[in-house]
Design an enzyme around this catalytic site. Structure first.
Site, PDB file in Angstrom:
ATOM      1  N   GLU A  40       0.817  -1.205   0.000  1.00 40.59           N
ATOM      2  CA  GLU A  40       0.000   0.000   0.000  1.00 40.59           C
ATOM      3  C   GLU A  40       0.857   1.264   0.000  1.00 40.59           C
ATOM      4  O   GLU A  40       0.484   2.275  -0.589  1.00 40.59           O
ATOM      5  CB  GLU A  40      -0.949   0.002   1.206  1.00 40.59           C
ATOM      6  CG  GLU A  40      -2.026  -1.066   1.152  1.00 40.59           C
ATOM      7  CD  GLU A  40      -2.922  -0.950  -0.081  1.00 40.59           C
ATOM      8  OE1 GLU A  40      -3.099   0.175  -0.584  1.00 40.59           O
ATOM      9  OE2 GLU A  40      -3.443  -1.979  -0.544  1.00 40.59           O
ATOM     10  N   TYR A 136      -5.032   6.352   5.835  1.00 39.23           N
ATOM     11  CA  TYR A 136      -5.339   5.360   4.806  1.00 39.23           C
ATOM     12  C   TYR A 136      -4.549   4.070   5.012  1.00 39.23           C
ATOM     13  O   TYR A 136      -5.117   2.970   5.023  1.00 39.23           O
ATOM     14  CB  TYR A 136      -5.056   5.914   3.404  1.00 39.23           C
ATOM     15  CG  TYR A 136      -5.004   4.815   2.374  1.00 39.23           C
ATOM     16  CD1 TYR A 136      -6.174   4.185   1.961  1.00 39.23           C
ATOM     17  CD2 TYR A 136      -3.791   4.342   1.877  1.00 39.23           C
ATOM     18  CE1 TYR A 136      -6.136   3.137   1.056  1.00 39.23           C
ATOM     19  CE2 TYR A 136      -3.745   3.301   0.982  1.00 39.23           C
ATOM     20  CZ  TYR A 136      -4.925   2.699   0.569  1.00 39.23           C
ATOM     21  OH  TYR A 136      -4.880   1.649  -0.308  1.00 39.23           O
ATOM     22  N   ASP A 154      -8.798   6.174  -0.229  1.00 36.40           N
ATOM     23  CA  ASP A 154      -7.747   6.561  -1.167  1.00 36.40           C
ATOM     24  C   ASP A 154      -8.384   7.256  -2.364  1.00 36.40           C
ATOM     25  O   ASP A 154      -9.586   7.526  -2.377  1.00 36.40           O
ATOM     26  CB  ASP A 154      -6.930   5.336  -1.596  1.00 36.40           C
ATOM     27  CG  ASP A 154      -7.694   4.410  -2.538  1.00 36.40           C
ATOM     28  OD1 ASP A 154      -8.948   4.520  -2.647  1.00 36.40           O
ATOM     29  OD2 ASP A 154      -7.044   3.574  -3.191  1.00 36.40           O
TER      30      ASP A 154
END
Length: 371
Positions: A40, A136, A154
């Site tokens: 991520e 996030y 996101d």
């Protein structure tokens, strides 16, 4: 969002989930928190197609937090080279060291074959306290790895929510609606999606939907499982959402110095530069266009002008760093003496044959390619 629509979303995802190196074949299985964190973080500001190979290479070299924590910053940058935004790589290393060294995570270490395996924290508060892990990334780790009912937000989800609910603003806009900030409104929609035992699947399905169907340009609405609930689709105005983000672009012209000693070593500097302040890079500075005649005064901060045998303008390249649109001239400066055996800590002489491996950013590699 009602349960029927969420069920359609899950069914769509199970049929259309792409095979990715960080995604398990069993979409219901909890994922490795370390792998989620790395993937991520890499995916921030970077396309999936680019991240695939980087992730595989990274995981081979740094298979767990302990292996990463033992690495040097230079090696981490080498494996990050080409992804840009190097502060991400620096923060990854800082966080790995904190997790492996700080007593607050000691209780999460488990003894396995007489070795210690460091574990990621399992609360949002602890995760967001670590370098480089924001709301996030923390939500992604808690949701995808630990299957907690945690929200994520996101760019893909922002685009989907904007179209679903016809939101004519972005989370970063300084507005208030019904007493709530723009950020709160978007995060509330994200929390609504995550308020389910299947939060992990809803979150990942929406990321996949935004990447493949609800795209920035030309969204494929006919294939969208959320079509029936989408206000923008119903009003035939998906192109209007989300509103365009204002980008402030800054033009920057500079000169890059490739200083080479008589024994074919290239000078690398650490600190004092406009870009890449906290890593070794080639000396560079802002300059007028075509101001490349002779030895620039800025070079004398690193070398004695009397030692220079030649100064050659070897070419020009264009490069982008965040909001900076760069146009760079490259000077190749040759010296008549060998590289000194001892230099200041902020200077390092690198063999020209090893320079491509040493410099961990495409800015330097573009400069060296002109020699």
């Amino acid at each position: 969002m009602d349960n029927a629509i969420l069920k359609r979303l899950r069914e769509w995802f199970k049929k259309n989930a792409a095979e990715l190196p960080w995604r398990l074949a069993d979409l219901d299985a909890p994922r490795d928190a370390y792998a989620v964190w790395i993937s991520e973080t890499m995916l921030q500001q970077t396309q999936v197609s680019t991240v695939r190979d980087y992730f595989v290479r990274w995981m081979k070299r740094f298979p767990d937090i302990k292996a990463l924590a033992a690495a040097t910053e230079e090696e981490v940058f080498k494996y990050w080279q080409g992804l840009g935004y190097y502060s991400r790589a620096r923060n990854i290393l800082k966080t790995a060291k904190i997790i492996c060294q700080t007593e607050m995570y000691g209780s999460r270490r488990q003894r396995l074959q007489d070795d210690l395996v460091a574990r990621m924290p399992q609360t949002r508060k602890e995760l967001e306290a670590l370098p480089g892990i924001g709301a996030y990334t923390a939500g992604a780790i808690l949701s995808l790895a630990y299957h907690q009912r945690e929200a994520i937000l996101d760019g893909n989800l922002v685009r989907i929510f904007s179209r679903l609910y016809a939101l004519d603003f972005l989370p970063t806009d300084k507005i208030k609606r019904d007493g709530k900030s723009a950020s709160e409104i978007y995060w509330n929609y994200a929390r609504e999606i995550a308020d389910s035992p299947k939060a992990y699947m809803h979150n990942e399905a929406l990321m996949e939907l935004g990447r493949t169907v609800c795209k920035i340009k030309n969204p494929d609405c006919e294939k969208c499982p959320l079509q029936g609930a989408c206000k923008a689709f119903a009003e035939k105005c998906t192109a209007n959402f989300p509103p365009a983000k204002k980008h402030i672009q800054k033009d920057w012209h500079g000169t890059v110095l490739v200083i080479e000693s008589a024994d074919h070593k290239i000078l690398a500097v650490h600190g004092g530069q406009k870009f890449f302040k906290n890593q070794f890079t080639l000396p560079h500075f802002e300059s007028p266009r075509h101001a490349t005649a002779g030895l620039p005064a800025q070079a004398e901060a690193y070398i004695d002008a009397d030692l220079v045998t030649s100064v050659q303008h070897v070419g020009n390249f264009k490069h982008n760093i965040t909001v900076h649109k760069m146009d760079c001239d490259v000077l190749h400066i040759c010296l008549k003496t060998k590289a000194p055996q001892h230099s200041a800590p902020e200077l390092r002489w690198v063999k020209r044959s090893e320079a491509s491996d040493f410099f961990a950013n495409s800015f330097c590699l573009k400069s060296l390619a002109l020699l």
